[in-house]
Motif scaffolding. Structure first.
Motif, PDB file in Angstrom:
ATOM      1  N   PHE A 144      50.278 -96.111  16.379  1.00 51.71           N
ATOM      2  CA  PHE A 144      49.626 -95.069  15.839  1.00 51.71           C
ATOM      3  C   PHE A 144      48.085 -94.909  16.280  1.00 51.71           C
ATOM      4  CE2 PHE A 144      53.064 -96.320  13.195  1.00 51.71           C
ATOM      5  CZ  PHE A 144      53.471 -94.957  12.864  1.00 51.71           C
ATOM      6  N   LEU A 160      44.483 -93.597  14.962  1.00 55.22           N
ATOM      7  CA  LEU A 160      43.728 -93.094  13.682  1.00 55.22           C
ATOM      8  C   LEU A 160      42.656 -92.080  13.896  1.00 55.22           C
ATOM      9  CD1 LEU A 160      43.215 -96.628  12.060  1.00 55.22           C
ATOM     10  CD2 LEU A 160      45.117 -95.002  11.833  1.00 55.22           C
ATOM     11  N   THR A 162      41.652 -87.914  14.573  1.00 52.80           N
ATOM     12  CA  THR A 162      41.895 -86.769  14.544  1.00 52.80           C
ATOM     13  C   THR A 162      42.511 -86.238  15.720  1.00 52.80           C
ATOM     14  OG1 THR A 162      40.150 -86.517  12.866  1.00 52.80           O
ATOM     15  CG2 THR A 162      41.071 -84.317  13.757  1.00 52.80           C
ATOM     16  N   ARG A 188      45.712 -85.500  11.324  1.00 53.03           N
ATOM     17  CA  ARG A 188      45.415 -86.874  11.551  1.00 53.03           C
ATOM     18  C   ARG A 188      46.263 -87.590  10.468  1.00 53.03           C
ATOM     19  NH1 ARG A 188      39.710 -89.139  10.126  1.00 53.03           N
ATOM     20  NH2 ARG A 188      41.209 -90.939   9.633  1.00 53.03           N
ATOM     21  N   LEU A 189      46.497 -88.976  10.359  1.00 56.22           N
ATOM     22  CA  LEU A 189      46.950 -89.636   9.133  1.00 56.22           C
ATOM     23  C   LEU A 189      46.079 -89.491   7.976  1.00 56.22           C
ATOM     24  CD1 LEU A 189      48.430 -92.761  10.996  1.00 56.22           C
ATOM     25  CD2 LEU A 189      49.724 -90.925  10.066  1.00 56.22           C
ATOM     26  N   ASP A 190      46.660 -89.378   6.741  1.00 56.75           N
ATOM     27  CA  ASP A 190      45.939 -89.513   5.531  1.00 56.75           C
ATOM     28  C   ASP A 190      45.012 -90.906   5.201  1.00 56.75           C
ATOM     29  OD1 ASP A 190      44.819 -88.576   3.373  1.00 56.75           O
ATOM     30  OD2 ASP A 190      46.854 -88.610   2.139  1.00 56.75           O
ATOM     31  N   ALA A 216      50.294 -94.356   4.281  1.00 51.22           N
ATOM     32  CA  ALA A 216      50.556 -93.283   5.255  1.00 51.22           C
ATOM     33  C   ALA A 216      51.047 -93.655   6.691  1.00 51.22           C
ATOM     34  CB  ALA A 216      48.943 -92.707   5.663  1.00 51.22           C
ATOM     35  N   VAL A 217      50.840 -94.921   6.959  1.00 50.63           N
ATOM     36  CA  VAL A 217      51.640 -95.337   8.508  1.00 50.63           C
ATOM     37  C   VAL A 217      53.143 -95.560   8.027  1.00 50.63           C
ATOM     38  CG1 VAL A 217      51.775 -97.313   9.907  1.00 50.63           C
ATOM     39  CG2 VAL A 217      49.393 -96.517   9.000  1.00 50.63           C
ATOM     40  N   LYS A 247      54.921 -93.806   5.910  1.00 48.00           N
ATOM     41  CA  LYS A 247      55.538 -92.574   5.999  1.00 48.00           C
ATOM     42  C   LYS A 247      55.768 -91.822   7.022  1.00 48.00           C
ATOM     43  CE  LYS A 247      54.142 -91.511   1.274  1.00 48.00           C
ATOM     44  NZ  LYS A 247      53.537 -90.370   0.347  1.00 48.00           N
ATOM     45  N   ALA A 248      54.646 -92.118   8.185  1.00 45.25           N
ATOM     46  CA  ALA A 248      55.103 -91.403   9.452  1.00 45.25           C
ATOM     47  C   ALA A 248      55.810 -92.319  10.222  1.00 45.25           C
ATOM     48  CB  ALA A 248      53.644 -91.788  10.034  1.00 45.25           C
ATOM     49  N   TRP A 272      56.015 -89.867  15.875  1.00 43.00           N
ATOM     50  CA  TRP A 272      55.470 -88.930  14.563  1.00 43.00           C
ATOM     51  C   TRP A 272      54.553 -88.154  14.849  1.00 43.00           C
ATOM     52  CZ3 TRP A 272      49.902 -89.163  13.336  1.00 43.00           C
ATOM     53  CH2 TRP A 272      49.311 -90.108  14.254  1.00 43.00           C
ATOM     54  N   ASN A 273      53.506 -87.983  15.833  1.00 38.56           N
ATOM     55  CA  ASN A 273      52.562 -87.057  16.192  1.00 38.56           C
ATOM     56  C   ASN A 273      53.179 -85.729  16.715  1.00 38.56           C
ATOM     57  OD1 ASN A 273      53.091 -88.247  18.603  1.00 38.56           O
ATOM     58  ND2 ASN A 273      51.077 -88.712  19.139  1.00 38.56           N
TER      59      ASN A 273
END
Length: 306
Positions: free
Chosen positions: A136, A138, A140, A198-200, A219-220, A222-223, A243-244
């Motif tokens: 992932f 981090l 934006t 972006r990840l929350d 958040a990671v 869940k993604a 995920w993105n």
């Protein structure tokens, strides 16, 4: 070469002092001391191989070096800006491994059966059956879908087009179909969509350890668990949906759903109802006031508390 020379000198000294049988106790003690020296040197240099600080992490690096010497180690991977930096075939190695995650990345690991851990920035040691499932970023991120505004979408490809022109035409039509939608009266509309996401997570406070990009384990996870397989058939489309890619797919689905509720004319016609009258606040009621009296009357006839 130096080791062979020292071993030869040591063997010569043993033979000169009575041979191997006459020095069994001394040879055993020397081998034990040599083994202890080897372990101490490996433990000392482990902190320079990977920048670790705690005693437990140094022991893990020392164990990893022993496995590396015996060709039994796992993968050693560096994750930078959400991408793996590794040698060819490094991810396929099985065994205890190590992953170094920079401050702008995160990692989700998995075992042979399911997902395991969400790892943030730092150095982490992987178990024997643990591998990297997803990486992932981090940062934006910005995802742009659809063709440009000046692209000839609805033209035709000439018959004598070259191979390069055919490839460009195929890419243009693919970007068109990725966002194409139809209005309620059957007209096609092709937009250009940009999605910023972006990840929350919240950045670490100033002066505190952590990532300035923000890392939230929940958040990671869940993604990573939201990833799936493409519903399209075929070998090329059977790859997992990262995920993105999900935010863009959701936006396109919402665009097509809401576009189908309007006709083409309604999209370009101002038909919004007028704003209602804005209610004004009422004037406040005047406060009760005593009638004005001359100062002389106040002084002689009004009570003192007035």
């Amino acid at each position: 070469m130096l080791a062979m020379l020292l071993a030869g000198i040591y063997l010569y000294g043993i033979i000169w002092n009575g041979g191997i049988l006459g020095n069994i106790a001394g040879i055993g003690l020397d081998l034990a001391l040599l083994l202890l020296l080897f372990l101490a040197c490996t433990f000392w240099f482990a902190q320079f191989v990977i920048p670790v600080h705690t005693l437990v992490d140094r022991l893990k690096v020392t164990r990893w070096l022993w496995l590396h010497a015996g060709s039994a180690r796992g993968a050693a991977i560096f994750v930078k800006n959400g991408r793996k930096v590794e040698r060819d075939g490094e991810s396929k190695m099985r065994g205890p491994g190590v992953v170094w995650v920079d401050s702008a990345s995160a990692v989700m690991t998995r075992s042979n059966s399911n997902l395991q851990r969400a790892l943030g920035p730092g150095i982490h040691f992987l178990e024997h059956d643990e591998t990297i499932a997803t990486t992932f970023s981090l940062h934006t991120q910005i995802c742009t879908l659809g063709p440009g505004y000046a692209e000839p979408l609805f033209g035709t490809l000439k018959e004598q087009a070259s191979e390069e022109e055919r490839n460009q035409w195929a890419l243009l039509q693919a970007s068109r179909m990725a966002v194409s939608g139809q209005t309620r009266d059957g007209n096609e509309v092709v937009p250009n969509i940009s999605v910023v996401f972006r990840l929350d997570a919240w950045p670490a406070p100033k002066g505190m350890p952590g990532s300035r990009f923000g890392f939230a384990r929940e958040a990671v996870e869940k993604a990573a668990r939201a990833e799936g397989m493409s519903p399209n058939r075929g070998a090329e489309s059977s790859k997992p949906v990262a995920w993105n890619q999900l935010p863009s797919l959701m936006v396109v689905d919402l665009w097509r759903e809401y576009l189908g509720k309007f006709t083409l004319d309604e999209l370009f016609r101002s038909s919004f109802p007028g704003l209602p009258d804005i209610l004004q606040p009422k004037d406040p009621a005047p406060e009760m006031a005593l009638p004005w009296t001359p100062p002389s009357v106040r002084r002689h006839f009004l009570p003192r508390y007035l």
